[in-house]
Design an enzyme around this catalytic site. Structure first.
Site, mmCIF file in Angstrom:
data_model
loop_
_atom_site.group_PDB
_atom_site.id
_atom_site.type_symbol
_atom_site.label_atom_id
_atom_site.label_comp_id
_atom_site.label_asym_id
_atom_site.label_seq_id
_atom_site.Cartn_x
_atom_site.Cartn_y
_atom_site.Cartn_z
ATOM 1 N N ARG A 50 0.846 -1.201 0.000
ATOM 2 C CA ARG A 50 0.000 0.000 0.000
ATOM 3 C C ARG A 50 0.875 1.242 0.000
ATOM 4 N NH1 ARG A 50 -4.765 0.966 -1.546
ATOM 5 N NH2 ARG A 50 -5.692 -0.702 -0.274
ATOM 6 N N ARG A 72 1.098 -6.482 -9.820
ATOM 7 C CA ARG A 72 1.550 -5.880 -8.554
ATOM 8 C C ARG A 72 1.731 -6.903 -7.453
ATOM 9 N NH1 ARG A 72 -3.430 -2.534 -5.704
ATOM 10 N NH2 ARG A 72 -5.092 -4.042 -6.092
ATOM 11 N N HIS A 142 0.486 3.543 -10.385
ATOM 12 C CA HIS A 142 -0.489 4.019 -9.393
ATOM 13 C C HIS A 142 0.239 4.761 -8.265
ATOM 14 C CE1 HIS A 142 -3.686 3.836 -6.440
ATOM 15 N NE2 HIS A 142 -4.481 3.142 -7.222
ATOM 16 N N ASP A 186 -11.887 10.362 -6.484
ATOM 17 C CA ASP A 186 -11.551 9.162 -7.245
ATOM 18 C C ASP A 186 -11.991 9.390 -8.682
ATOM 19 O OD1 ASP A 186 -12.056 5.584 -6.569
ATOM 20 O OD2 ASP A 186 -10.846 6.661 -8.055
ATOM 21 N N GLU A 245 -1.868 9.256 -10.758
ATOM 22 C CA GLU A 245 -1.439 8.064 -11.488
ATOM 23 C C GLU A 245 -1.412 8.349 -12.985
ATOM 24 O OE1 GLU A 245 -4.674 6.294 -8.386
ATOM 25 O OE2 GLU A 245 -4.339 5.094 -10.207
HETATM 26 O O1 TA6 Z 1 -6.713 4.409 -8.535
HETATM 27 C C1 TA6 Z 1 -7.795 4.678 -7.740
HETATM 28 C C2 TA6 Z 1 -8.417 3.381 -7.281
HETATM 29 O O2 TA6 Z 1 -8.889 2.647 -8.349
HETATM 30 C C3 TA6 Z 1 -9.473 3.687 -6.231
HETATM 31 O O3 TA6 Z 1 -10.757 3.365 -6.675
HETATM 32 C C4 TA6 Z 1 -9.033 2.903 -5.010
HETATM 33 O O4 TA6 Z 1 -9.726 1.770 -4.813
HETATM 34 C C5 TA6 Z 1 -7.562 2.711 -5.259
HETATM 35 O O5 TA6 Z 1 -7.436 2.558 -6.629
HETATM 36 C C6 TA6 Z 1 -6.869 1.644 -4.469
HETATM 37 O O6 TA6 Z 1 -7.139 0.378 -4.946
HETATM 38 P P1 TA6 Z 1 -6.571 -0.890 -4.135
HETATM 39 O O7 TA6 Z 1 -7.016 -2.087 -4.922
HETATM 40 O O8 TA6 Z 1 -5.064 -0.745 -4.113
HETATM 41 O O9 TA6 Z 1 -7.150 -0.824 -2.770
#
Ligand code: TA6
Length: 274
Positions: A50, A72, A142, A186, A245
């Site tokens: 994360r 990932r 991301h 978002d 991103e």
């Molecule tokens: O990039 C934004 C997003 O798609 C959000 O909707 C949020 O869920 C984030 O990614 C994180 O996703 P994850 O699967 O890493 O919890």
């Protein structure tokens, strides 16, 4: 978890886990730590880290495959290292399909992430199709930026760009010159310009983000309620991070047999005047 550390003559450094070819640290020559990693992040097999820079492939977001794809959570290999003519330290990480990936996504592929650390951080993502059939994919870097205070953070360069808002569906266009953060955000800015700037006034610096070969910019901050729902994210950490991103999504890339695609992002960090 195996990790590679890059050190540049300027004092800049980076850390990359083979797990996801995941950059978790980019520290500039001036000593600025630019990337955010959650204190609650997992560092274990099969689970994404994360924070830092997750590599999203072949699906962005939710869909028929695991959220944000499979790259990932896989272990990548070091293919090559090099010292560029400009003194940049470069490493190439590679991931190829295997029985497990084909069980999830039935295509042969070869991914390369080329990370170059100099006064800037440059990341080139290359997708090759060694198979006999075309395949579609979406992708993103991301990136989680660390900021001193989200209330003193703004994003510039997206005015006039159409976006998809996950929280308020329906077509929309960005009207703000300066995007500020005061609630859950978002959004996917599709056909986004290649250059945006993240102003982090609390840290007195700005991050210039320049993409090429990719059509989209995604902006995300989970804010209060979503932060509480994420088990690998601290309740208050939304105050100190924002994701900006770069990627290619919505209209997927369709890669022909034998063909390859590349997208690149360059980050620079410089002091804010005053
Ligand atoms: O990039 C934004 C997003 O798609 C959000 O909707 C949020 O869920 C984030 O990614 C994180 O996703 P994850 O699967 O890493 O919890």
């Amino acid at each position: 978890m195996p990790r590679v550390d890059l050190a540049h003559a300027s004092g800049a450094r980076a850390e990359i886990y083979l797990h996801g070819a995941h950059i978790t640290v980019w520290q500039t020559a001036r000593g600025c730590d630019v990337l955010f990693v959650s204190c609650a992040s997992h560092f274990k097999e099969g689970v994404p880290i994360r924070g830092g820079i997750p590599v999203i492939f072949p699906q962005f977001g939710d869909g028929p495959f695991p959220k944000h794809g499979l790259a990932r959570t896989r272990t990548w290999a070091v293919a090559r290292t090099a010292l560029g003519a400009d003194g940049a330290v470069t490493i190439i990480l590679r991931l190829e399909d295997d029985a497990q990936t084909r069980a999830l996504w039935p295509h042969p592929f070869c991914l390369q992430l080329t990370v170059s650390l100099g006064l800037a951080l440059t990341i080139e993502f290359t997708v090759k199709n060694p198979g006999s059939a075309p395949f579609p994919f979406q992708t993103a870097l991301h990136t989680y930026f660390q900021v001193a205070d989200i209330a003193q953070t703004s994003l510039l360069g997206l005015k006039g760009t159409a976006f998809e808002d996950f929280l308020h569906p329906g077509p929309a266009v960005e009207t703000r010159e300066v995007i500020t953060f005061y609630r859950e955000t978002d959004r996917i800015y599709v056909n986004a310009p290649d250059h945006v700037v993240l102003d982090d006034r609390g840290n007195k610096h700005k991050i210039s983000i320049t993409k090429s070969g990719m059509n989209a910019i995604v902006v995300w901050n989970p804010w209060i309620e979503k932060s509480k729902r994420l088990d690998d994210f601290g309740d208050d950490e939304y105050r100190h991070m924002v994701c900006v991103e770069t990627g290619h999504m919505r209209a997927p890339v369709v890669l022909a047999p034998g063909a390859q695609w590349s997208g690149r992002t360059t980050f620079t960090c410089s002091a804010l005047p005053g």
